[in-house]
Design an enzyme around this catalytic site. Structure first.
Site, PDB file in Angstrom:
ATOM      1  N   GLY A 238      14.102  46.844 -21.703  1.00  0.00           N
ATOM      2  CA  GLY A 238      15.032  46.784 -20.581  1.00  0.00           C
ATOM      3  C   GLY A 238      15.330  48.176 -20.067  1.00  0.00           C
ATOM      4  O   GLY A 238      16.409  48.729 -20.326  1.00  0.00           O
TER       5      GLY A 238
ATOM      6  N   SER B 258      13.817  49.464 -16.585  1.00  0.00           N
ATOM      7  CA  SER B 258      13.871  49.509 -15.119  1.00  0.00           C
ATOM      8  C   SER B 258      15.043  48.708 -14.574  1.00  0.00           C
ATOM      9  O   SER B 258      15.476  47.721 -15.169  1.00  0.00           O
ATOM     10  CB  SER B 258      12.581  48.925 -14.536  1.00  0.00           C
ATOM     11  OG  SER B 258      11.471  49.598 -15.033  1.00  0.00           O
TER      12      SER B 258
ATOM     13  N   GLU C 263       2.147  54.189 -27.112  1.00  0.00           N
ATOM     14  CA  GLU C 263       0.990  53.322 -27.097  1.00  0.00           C
ATOM     15  C   GLU C 263      -0.342  54.071 -27.297  1.00  0.00           C
ATOM     16  O   GLU C 263      -1.321  53.498 -27.765  1.00  0.00           O
ATOM     17  CB  GLU C 263       1.087  52.491 -25.814  1.00  0.00           C
ATOM     18  CG  GLU C 263       0.003  51.519 -25.550  1.00  0.00           C
ATOM     19  CD  GLU C 263      -1.153  52.223 -24.949  1.00  0.00           C
ATOM     20  OE1 GLU C 263      -2.277  51.885 -25.328  1.00  0.00           O
ATOM     21  OE2 GLU C 263      -0.960  53.137 -24.140  1.00  0.00           O
TER      22      GLU C 263
HETATM   23  C1  LIG Z   1       3.401  44.200 -14.619  1.00  0.00           C
HETATM   24  C2  LIG Z   1       4.605  45.049 -14.795  1.00  0.00           C
HETATM   25  C3  LIG Z   1       5.263  45.071 -16.005  1.00  0.00           C
HETATM   26  C4  LIG Z   1       6.396  45.846 -16.177  1.00  0.00           C
HETATM   27  N1  LIG Z   1       7.072  45.792 -17.369  1.00  0.00           N
HETATM   28  C5  LIG Z   1       8.243  46.462 -17.514  1.00  0.00           C
HETATM   29  C6  LIG Z   1       9.025  46.328 -18.690  1.00  0.00           C
HETATM   30  O1  LIG Z   1       8.651  45.606 -19.621  1.00  0.00           O
HETATM   31  N2  LIG Z   1      10.180  46.986 -18.785  1.00  0.00           N
HETATM   32  C7  LIG Z   1      10.635  47.801 -17.787  1.00  0.00           C
HETATM   33  O2  LIG Z   1      11.696  48.398 -17.935  1.00  0.00           O
HETATM   34  N3  LIG Z   1       9.921  47.966 -16.631  1.00  0.00           N
HETATM   35  C8  LIG Z   1       8.737  47.307 -16.482  1.00  0.00           C
HETATM   36  N4  LIG Z   1       8.025  47.430 -15.303  1.00  0.00           N
HETATM   37  C9  LIG Z   1       8.574  48.257 -14.237  1.00  0.00           C
HETATM   38  C10 LIG Z   1       7.774  49.490 -13.906  1.00  0.00           C
HETATM   39  O3  LIG Z   1       8.002  50.485 -14.844  1.00  0.00           O
HETATM   40  C11 LIG Z   1       8.163  49.912 -12.490  1.00  0.00           C
HETATM   41  O4  LIG Z   1       7.725  48.912 -11.613  1.00  0.00           O
HETATM   42  C12 LIG Z   1       7.531  51.214 -12.095  1.00  0.00           C
HETATM   43  O5  LIG Z   1       8.087  52.270 -12.836  1.00  0.00           O
HETATM   44  C13 LIG Z   1       7.697  51.487 -10.612  1.00  0.00           C
HETATM   45  O6  LIG Z   1       9.000  51.340 -10.178  1.00  0.00           O
HETATM   46  P1  LIG Z   1       9.348  50.447  -8.885  1.00  0.00           P
HETATM   47  O7  LIG Z   1       8.649  49.162  -9.055  1.00  0.00           O
HETATM   48  O8  LIG Z   1      10.790  50.449  -8.716  1.00  0.00           O
HETATM   49  O9  LIG Z   1       8.662  51.202  -7.684  1.00  0.00           O
HETATM   50  P2  LIG Z   1       9.242  52.533  -6.871  1.00  0.00           P
HETATM   51  O10 LIG Z   1       9.610  53.523  -7.866  1.00  0.00           O
HETATM   52  O11 LIG Z   1      10.299  52.033  -5.945  1.00  0.00           O
HETATM   53  O12 LIG Z   1       7.963  52.937  -6.121  1.00  0.00           O
HETATM   54  C14 LIG Z   1       7.535  52.373  -4.867  1.00  0.00           C
HETATM   55  C15 LIG Z   1       6.315  53.167  -4.383  1.00  0.00           C
HETATM   56  O13 LIG Z   1       6.688  54.544  -4.229  1.00  0.00           O
HETATM   57  C16 LIG Z   1       5.849  55.372  -5.016  1.00  0.00           C
HETATM   58  N5  LIG Z   1       6.626  56.493  -5.550  1.00  0.00           N
HETATM   59  C17 LIG Z   1       7.767  56.455  -6.268  1.00  0.00           C
HETATM   60  N6  LIG Z   1       8.141  57.693  -6.635  1.00  0.00           N
HETATM   61  C18 LIG Z   1       7.217  58.536  -6.152  1.00  0.00           C
HETATM   62  C19 LIG Z   1       7.051  59.958  -6.189  1.00  0.00           C
HETATM   63  N7  LIG Z   1       7.900  60.758  -6.841  1.00  0.00           N
HETATM   64  N8  LIG Z   1       5.972  60.478  -5.584  1.00  0.00           N
HETATM   65  C20 LIG Z   1       5.098  59.661  -4.931  1.00  0.00           C
HETATM   66  N9  LIG Z   1       5.203  58.346  -4.858  1.00  0.00           N
HETATM   67  C21 LIG Z   1       6.259  57.784  -5.454  1.00  0.00           C
HETATM   68  C22 LIG Z   1       5.340  54.471  -6.118  1.00  0.00           C
HETATM   69  O14 LIG Z   1       4.132  54.939  -6.637  1.00  0.00           O
HETATM   70  C23 LIG Z   1       5.168  53.155  -5.388  1.00  0.00           C
HETATM   71  O15 LIG Z   1       3.946  53.162  -4.723  1.00  0.00           O
HETATM   72  C24 LIG Z   1       6.874  46.651 -15.112  1.00  0.00           C
HETATM   73  C25 LIG Z   1       6.203  46.656 -13.901  1.00  0.00           C
HETATM   74  C26 LIG Z   1       5.082  45.856 -13.724  1.00  0.00           C
HETATM   75  C27 LIG Z   1       4.394  45.881 -12.387  1.00  0.00           C
END
Ligand SMILES: Cc1cc2nc3c(=O)[nH]c(=O)nc-3n(C[C@H](O)[C@H](O)[C@H](O)COP(=O)(O)OP(=O)(O)OC[C@H]3O[C@@H](n4cnc5c(N)ncnc54)[C@H](O)[C@@H]3O)c2cc1C
Lengths: 338, 397
Positions: free
Chosen positions: B125, B127, B246
């Site tokens: 937990g 994100s 990992e």
């Molecule tokens: C299949 C899957 C499993 C997951 N499992 C877990 C889990 O078990 N536990 C958990 O806590 N989270 C989990 N996550 C969450 C995951 O860690 C986040 O989705 C990820 O860190 C991206 O955050 P966001 O989705 O909010 O995208 P955002 O951070 O909002 O990003 C949106 C877009 O902006 C880009 N972006 C963001 N920051 C930058 C930057 N500094 N420079 C350039 N581009 C940028 C990103 O690359 C993306 O294209 C999971 C996600 C997926 C897809």
């Protein structure tokens, strides 16, 4: 591996990174002095008997400095002689070639006909630095042959290429009568020899590409760090960083495949052909990006960008084009996976 | 015996185990989420019993104490045999384990580690809706109080994208205990029982019909202070241990699986009578080369790691190469499949290369977004590996 590091260090000392495309003839002499033509010569034949990994390391370094010395076709020519079962004065030739006489394998297709009297006419393509050659190793319909460049009916015609680090010649044969004592194989043996030389050529060219791509990336990163626009180094702009990161990713990944193939004596012919396809594709991508990220200066002759791009473009065509190789790999994989 | 001989002995041992025991019908048996979970639980239990589920754990645990080289052998064989990937237990055996092992108290270790082997599963937990790539911006609030004479945290907030949270017994939870100073400083790490009153989980429907992850809502959830890992306000450092747990095995395993799954593309080419189509052969050949290269870089990464030669950014390169190839792989399938792939077909839970090409294509985004997106990896490569200057941080709206 110690040996490999030593080779690489020696290469970098002899050919420093800040001097691109050093003069050909001096480089060639230095190459011979360094004993690089002995690297793949078996110990029984008086050579060092090192493996593919060693020659790959050298070609990588020569790619890095856009070397003009024709080490790749020279090594391939030598290997044709080494593998030959039929060459009359094999030992003599090996001695001459490993001491620096130059008998390259051609790197583009041959288009020749054999007349009823056994004479050969047509064009053997892709003889690199043909002006230096005492003989050319050519694949004729009757088998691989050593063709002395001063023989009757033999002419070398330069065909200027865009890549300034290489000179390409056509070997034009007009009623040339092959010397039986200089045949490296017969028609049947040619296929086996081709299977030996093909992977060697592809591995060497892949190394040349990835050495060059590594240098191109380093120069691009350096330039972006130094060049200021909008009151900051260009390297600070994320749009450019991400493009550079993709260059790095693709080079590093292809390089992992290069070394894994170079170290694997069991690697299949088409696995190495696939590596060549991938490496040329990456080199082209990297040099395209290099020019764009340099802006106007990248289009000038004084700057180095074009040297890398032109070499990348020529490498794409030598010993099988990208499309051709990918098609072969695809067909073979399809057959293997049925 | 030499190292190599030992490794080869292990390899044949694992191989014969898999030949005898590997589930062959697991894809058919994973058509619903419930069946998938059952398949996962059964296979995990079987691997624990055989001693192959937790090779990276310390040797006090049965099946633990394996070197990284040995772990690599086990994973290679699991991938080649095409058995189910351990997805349900992934967070518990890697993330929870690493966190407990490196940062937790002896009491916490004794309490939780054996239960993982009995099949207890964990979720992560971290994100939140407002904290994705910028994880340290998380807001889920924990207030310290005394309730019934016991020191506790009372937690309110929301977590999102938590993989398999709907099936989890426990959660690795990041909360904010202070808003002062830099945002990393006020973060605290808690171990939360998912059955605690006030915790509700709702699965998230993904575009391919899977429900791999879920939202977790926390409404006045009371967590005893003893459930904290590390000190209050020092949770960010603990989270790094979780995220680094990992170590590249997964990407090697997945790369090998993708190589094995190239046969699915080959079948597709034949089914559609495209064997003589030179353009198709070219694209297939290029894909084969790319997948081979991904396997080589994943191997090299692990070999370097075994030798202690890993550098910052290496893992980012492997991850982006894999996600790029996975996209290319599934996209070629969608293209070759033509209109067939636009008709909805049943999906297989828990697999990335199922041959349901649209589903695989959509699922491939998991790897370009999760665990640090492709863009974030590029930042790491450019700034930390190639040493390009960082962007100025003080952004004022
Ligand atoms: C299949 C899957 C499993 C997951 N499992 C877990 C889990 O078990 N536990 C958990 O806590 N989270 C989990 N996550 C969450 C995951 O860690 C986040 O989705 C990820 O860190 C991206 O955050 P966001 O989705 O909010 O995208 P955002 O951070 O909002 O990003 C949106 C877009 O902006 C880009 N972006 C963001 N920051 C930058 C930057 N500094 N420079 C350039 N581009 C940028 C990103 O690359 C993306 O294209 C999971 C996600 C997926 C897809």
């Amino acid at each position: 591996m110690i040996e490999l590091n030593e080779l690489t260090d020696a290469a970098q000392k002899a050919f420093p990174a800040d001097k691109l495309s050093p003069a050909r003839d001096a480089s060639w002499e230095l190459t011979a002095e360094m004993g690089w033509m002995m690297v793949r010569l078996p110990e029984d034949d008086g050579g060092l008997g090192l493996d593919r990994e060693a020659s790959t390391a050298i070609h990588f370094e020569m790619g890095r400095v856009l070397s003009c010395a024709p080490l790749i076709p020279a090594q391939l020519g030598l290997q044709a002689v080494i593998a030959s079962q039929t060459l009359a004065e094999r030992a003599d030739w090996l001695e001459r070639l490993s001491a620096g006489e130059y008998a390259p394998l051609h790197m583009l297709p041959a288009n020749v006909d054999v007349a009823a009297d056994g004479t050969v006419s047509g064009t053997v393509g892709g003889v690199l630095e043909g002006d230096m050659a005492v003989a050319v190793v050519a694949k004729l319909p009757t088998g691989y042959a050593l063709i002395p460049t001063d023989a009757e009916g033999v002419e070398l015609i330069e065909r200027p290429v865009w890549d300034p680090s290489r000179r390409l010649f056509d070997l034009v044969l007009t009623g040339y009568a092959p010397d039986p004592a200089l045949m490296l194989s017969d028609a049947e043996g040619a296929a086996a020899l081709h299977d030996i030389l093909g992977p060697e050529a592809h591995l060497a060219l892949a190394a040349d590409c990835l050495g060059g791509a590594t240098a191109a990336l380093a120069l691009t990163v350096e330039y972006l760090g130094m060049r200021k626009q909008f009151d900051r180094p260009l390297a600070m702009f994320q749009a450019l960083k991400h493009r550079v990161a993709d260059m790095k990713i693709r080079i590093t990944t292809a390089e992992a495949l290069l070394w894994s193939r170079a170290r694997d004596p069991q690697a299949a012919r088409l696995q190495i052909a696939g590596l060549k396809a991938l490496a040329t594709d990456v080199y082209q991508f990297v040099t395209e990006e290099m020019i764009q990220l340099h802006g106007g200066i990248g289009l000038t002759e004084e700057h180095q960008c074009h040297l890398f791009m032109k070499r990348a473009m020529l490498n794409l065509q030598l010993c099988g084009s990208l499309d051709w190789l990918n098609e072969r790999v695809g067909a073979e994989a399809l057959a293997a996976l049925s | 015996m030499t190292d190599t001989a030992n490794l080869e002995a292990l390899r044949s041992e694992v191989r014969s185990f898999l030949e005898a025991e590997k589930p062959t019908d697991w894809r058919d048996a994973s058509r619903t989420q419930e069946d998938f979970v059952q398949t996962q639980r059964d296979w995990f239990a079987r691997l624990v019993q055989a001693g192959y589920a937790i090779p990276h754990w310390p040797k006090e645990f049965p099946g633990g104490g394996r070197s990284l080289a040995e772990q690599k052998v086990i994973y290679e064989e699991l991938a080649k045999a095409d058995c189910p990937r351990l997805l349900l237990s992934f967070v518990s055996t890697y993330h929870a384990f690493a966190t407990l092992h490196e940062c937790a108290s002896e009491a916490q270790k004794a309490q939780y580690m054996p239960r993982i082997l009995e099949g207890e599963t964990w979720c992560q937990g971290f994100s939140e809706p407002g904290a994705g790539s910028d994880l340290a911006a998380l807001k889920c609030k924990a207030v310290r109080e005394v309730r019934d004479g016991q020191e506790v945290y009372v937690v309110n907030g929301q977590k999102i994208w938590s993989t398999m949270a709907q099936f989890a017994d426990m959660c690795l939870l990041l909360v904010r205990t202070s808003s002062e100073g830099v945002k990393q400083a006020g973060i605290t790490y808690l171990l939360m029982d998912m059955k605690t009153p006030g915790v509700s989980v709702s699965p998230i429907h993904q575009i391919q019909g899977d429900e791999e992850f879920a939202e977790i809502f926390l409404d006045n959830v009371v967590i005893p202070v003893e459930q904290r890992v590390g000190e209050e306000g020092k949770g960010w450092a603990v989270a790094q241990a979780t995220l680094a747990s990992e170590r590249g095995l997964t990407l090697m395993e997945l790369s090998y699986r993708m190589r094995g799954a190239l046969s699915r593309v080959a079948s597709l080419i034949r089914e559609h009578g495209r064997e003589q189509d030179r353009g198709v052969l070219r694209d297939f050949g290029a894909l084969v080369n790319e997948v081979d290269a991904v396997c080589a870089i994943a191997d090299q990464f692990l070999d370097n790691r075994i030798k202690g030669l890993e550098r910052i950014g290496d893992a980012s390169i492997v991850k982006n190469s894999y996600s790029r190839a996975l996209r290319a792989y599934s996209k070629l399938g969608v293209r070759l499949g033509g209109i067939d792939e636009q008709y909805v077909k049943p999906i297989t839970f828990g697999d990335l290369n199922t041959g349901n090409w649209m589903a695989d294509f959509m699922n491939s985004y998991a790897w370009s977004i999760a665990g640090g997106s492709e863009e974030v990896q590029r930042n790491i490569i450019a700034e930390r590996m190639l040493e390009m200057p960082r962007e100025p941080k003080n952004w004022v709206l």
